[in-house]
Design an enzyme around this catalytic site. Structure first.
Site, PDB file in Angstrom:
ATOM      1  CD  GLU A 299      43.258  -5.437 -19.831  1.00  0.00           C
ATOM      2  OE1 GLU A 299      43.763  -4.400 -19.688  1.00  0.00           O
ATOM      3  OE2 GLU A 299      42.296  -5.883 -20.311  1.00  0.00           O
ATOM      4  CE  LYS A 373      42.781   0.256 -25.345  1.00  0.00           C
ATOM      5  NZ  LYS A 373      41.802  -0.142 -23.598  1.00  0.00           N
ATOM      6  CG  ASP A 378      41.952   1.123 -21.157  1.00  0.00           C
ATOM      7  OD1 ASP A 378      41.037   1.402 -21.951  1.00  0.00           O
ATOM      8  OD2 ASP A 378      42.173   0.455 -19.346  1.00  0.00           O
ATOM      9  CD  GLU A 406      36.700   0.788 -18.806  1.00  0.00           C
ATOM     10  OE1 GLU A 406      37.484   0.008 -18.296  1.00  0.00           O
ATOM     11  OE2 GLU A 406      36.559   0.201 -20.549  1.00  0.00           O
ATOM     12  CD1 TRP A 554      45.287  -3.407 -12.261  1.00  0.00           C
ATOM     13  CD2 TRP A 554      44.990  -4.460 -14.228  1.00  0.00           C
ATOM     14  NE1 TRP A 554      44.687  -5.316 -12.489  1.00  0.00           N
ATOM     15  CE2 TRP A 554      44.573  -5.684 -13.287  1.00  0.00           C
ATOM     16  CE3 TRP A 554      45.671  -4.891 -15.361  1.00  0.00           C
ATOM     17  CZ2 TRP A 554      43.424  -6.696 -13.783  1.00  0.00           C
ATOM     18  CZ3 TRP A 554      45.559  -5.758 -15.980  1.00  0.00           C
ATOM     19  CH2 TRP A 554      44.414  -6.863 -15.382  1.00  0.00           C
TER      20      TRP A 554
END
Length: 692
Positions: A299, A373, A378, A406, A554
């Site tokens: 990123e 992760k 995500d 999130e 993205w």
């Protein structure tokens, strides 16, 4: 709260360490003394003080008396604590027992049958501290302690929290106020609160923390310099008292940005020397410094790609600098093309971590750990387990969870995440045949890793109750307990937290327990369906926006058209992502007929009329679950309302507004999602409910 704290804090600040007074039979046998060794290091001092405080509050005495070691005859109404081999009463009370060796961070607790006193023994001060918290947890939840003969040790060696705090006081993906570490580009003056946070973490077994955002900005880059290291060392001392090692997230381009060099090339000898010198300075200030957390080439963050190098080159350079001091490099694998053209259907963000890192297996130094992760995208409410986990047999790995909600309601919605984490840890990768579970990968037992464990993004901030939503405390507590022992059930962990936080009322425990255990399913049922992912507003990621990222850079697409929805990630006709899994998972996901319903749209593009294993069509499933989810969100609020008068009114008030807001946002999600797919597909709801 820290026993020396003078500040007045709001309701919920004590969290699960409030040590509410015992009632009924549990209060009959009082423990009014702590028998402790006279020579105590800082961690043992913490353990003794915590025990005295906890016993005092539980048995209504203010604080238990601390006395020097005496013979076993003096153990009545007492708890003794000590290290084996130090000649204390603990040695006497454990002599001749058949209890197994608990190891360096473990402990043993036993009740002396003659006196009724309790002994906590350990090989190290941190083990003794963990034993204290275990005993207080048993007492606080009303468990019997009359015949204890137990040994505990942590399953995972590294049990870590990642703070995404910035020195300006903001918290990236923070939903509970501002940073407790920093304000106005300086360290906080409220060190009492930092100690209280360390206490919360230690009480559920956390032993490592990185104290700044993985996206390292200008001010945070300076944390490894002589200008700020004295302040970092003060924070390290606060956490050291609770057995927690401090780490820093570092800027890969530091030699270039603050070091006066013209390059950050990992193969440049000047760069390597710069990092060696920086490491020497850090360890001079903090001898037990844990190491670096690094987000590089991700990123738009700088990294070895800028110089034509790879992740092994970059991480090994840092590892060489830390190795003489016993430090480790935790290198994040969240690396993908964040400037993708949405028209490009061949590039698949989900493939990226495996494609980048798998070919490098065996090239990383043994003090490098890759942080992966839990899923390939995500931290979504539903996604498959990352195929990179365990795929590198010769490389240390830890898994990364996100306690901060999130994509799961941002602590404005109730979403107890322990069931999701349990599902991930119990997942069988089949990499070495049946039984190759993720929990065996991250605890190091499957591949014999030197370093292993679990890390997670913190969910705390400056709000009085730490987590904004009072019930989100269960995620922080639950993370620590699950990382300590992945065999604990989500229900067990929830009940512990509820009883420690609200007391022993059975109806309260039942109501909140049901709320927690159904909340993930409820949240999923009104948000993105069948693991398609995202569908949130860009940037802040809160609230429904089906096409919010659909035409962005993205790589977070759902590919809905008038005929169907989902991403074809099969090897036969799609991106080939399924090939990254070992059989039989590869075959399970590849075939439309066998792909689990809950992951369908992650792996396949299907017509709206496709019939799920449940017997419903995809479109009807979307309609039904959105309506059901909104209705069940209302039930959460009603359940909480029913507890008014049964729990502390100040605590009850804290969740009322959050749950009312969740009801309204669940309706918003319901109507946005249903309307979008009704208009896209032209297929009406079979039950004729209101869709706009």
């Amino acid at each position: 709260m820290n026993r020396h704290s003078q500040k007045q804090r709001g309701a919920g600040y004590g969290a699960w360490l409030e040590y509410r007074g015992l009632k009924g039979e549990a209060a009959q046998t009082k423990y009014c003394r702590v028998i402790a060794p006279q020579e105590r290091d800082i961690v043992m001092e913490t353990a003794v003080a915590e025990l005295a405080r906890g016993l005092g509050h539980l048995f209504g005495q203010g604080e238990a008396a601390i006395v020097a070691t005496t013979g076993s005859a003096g153990l009545s109404s007492s708890v003794a604590i000590g290290l084996w081999g130090d000649g204390t009463i603990v040695d006497e009370l454990f002599r001749g027992t058949a209890l197994p060796e608990p190891g360096g961070e473990g402990y043993a607790i036993r009740t002396d049958r003659e006196t009724g006193g309790i002994a906590i023994g350990a090989a190290s001060p941190i083990g003794a501290l963990y034993g204290v918290f275990h005993l207080l947890r048993l007492l606080g939840t009303g468990r019997p302690v009359e015949a204890l003969e137990l040994v505990e040790r942590p399953v995972n060696p590294l049990r870590m929290i990642n703070q995404w705090d910035n020195m300006d006081g903001s918290v990236e993906r923070g939903y509970a106020g501002s940073s407790i570490f920093y304000e106005n580009n300086a360290f906080t003056s409220d060190t009492e609160r930092l100690s209280d946070y360390a206490r919360l973490l230690a009480s559920c077994g956390i032993n490592a923390i990185s104290i700044n955002n993985v996206n390292v900005h200008r001010h945070e880059t300076m944390l490894i310099t002589p200008a700020l290291l004295p302040e970092v060392a003060k924070v390290a001392a606060l956490f050291r008292a609770y057995g927690i090692r401090l780490f820093l997230s570092v800027n890969y381009a530091s030699p270039l940005e603050i070091g006066g060099l013209v390059t950050a090339d990992p193969l440049d000898e000047g760069v390597r020397e710069w990092w060696r010198s920086a490491a020497n300075g850090i360890y001079a200030a903090i001898p037990d410094f844990g190491g670096f957390v690094v987000k590089a080439d991700s990123e738009s963050r700088p990294g070895p790609f800028d110089y034509g190098r790879d992740h092994a080159d970059g991480s090994n350079m840092l590892a060489e600098a830390l190795r003489p001091h016993g430090g480790i490099v935790i290198w994040r694998c969240f690396v993908y093309d964040c400037k993708q053209d949405w028209r490009d259907r061949s590039t698949d963000r989900a493939r990226a971590a495996y494609d980048h890192f798998k070919p490098l297996d065996g090239r990383f130094l043994d003090n490098v750990i890759l942080q992966v992760k839990n899923g390939p995208l995500d931290f979504q409410v539903r996604e498959p387990v990352s195929p990179l986990l365990g795929a590198m047999e010769r490389t240390n790995q830890i898994i990364e969870f996100q306690i901060a909600q999130e994509y799961t309601g941002q602590q404005r919605h109730l979403c107890y995440l322990v069931p999701q984490w349990k599902e991930t840890l119990d997942y069988d990768t089949h990499l070495k045949g049946e039984g190759s579970t993720v929990k065996r990968i991250v605890d190091g037992s499957l591949h014999g890793s030197r370093y292993s464990g679990i890390a997670a993004v913190s969910n705390i901030g400056s709000d009085d109750n730490w987590t904004g939503h009072l019930l989100a405390q269960a995620n922080l507590y639950g993370y620590g307990r699950l990382v300590w022992d992945p065999e604990l059930s989500a229900e067990e962990i929830a009940e512990e937290w509820i009883r420690l936080t609200f007391g022993g009322d059975e109806r309260t425990a039942a109501v909140i327990g049901k709320m927690l255990m159904t909340s993930w399913e409820i949240y999923e049922s009104y948000t993105a369906p069948l693991a398609v992912g995202f569908m949130v507003n860009p940037d802040h990621h809160y609230g429904p926006n089906v096409d919010g990222y659909e035409y962005s850079k993205w790589g977070t697409y759902h590919f809905a058209d008038r005929q169907g929805i989902g991403v074809d990630r099969t090897t036969h006709t799609g991106t080939g992502y399924t090939s990254q899994y070992a059989a039989p998972n590869r075959e399970l996901y590849e075939a439309l007929e066998s792909c689990p319903d809950e992951l369908l749209l992650f792996f396949h593009h299907v017509p709206y009329t496709h019939v799920l294993h449940s017997g419903k069509s995809v479109i009807q499933h979307i309609y039904d679950t959105r309506f059901e989810g909104a209705a069940r969100a209302e039930e959460l609020k009603k359940a909480w309302d029913s507890l008014a008068g049964r729990i502390d009114a100040r605590l009850h008030r804290q969740a009322v507004e959050r749950l009312a807001g969740q009801v309204e946002y669940a309706k918003e999600w319901r109507d946005v999602i249903n309307t979008y797919f009704y208009r896209k597909s032209g297929i009406a709801d079979e039950l004729g409910r209101k869709i706009y």
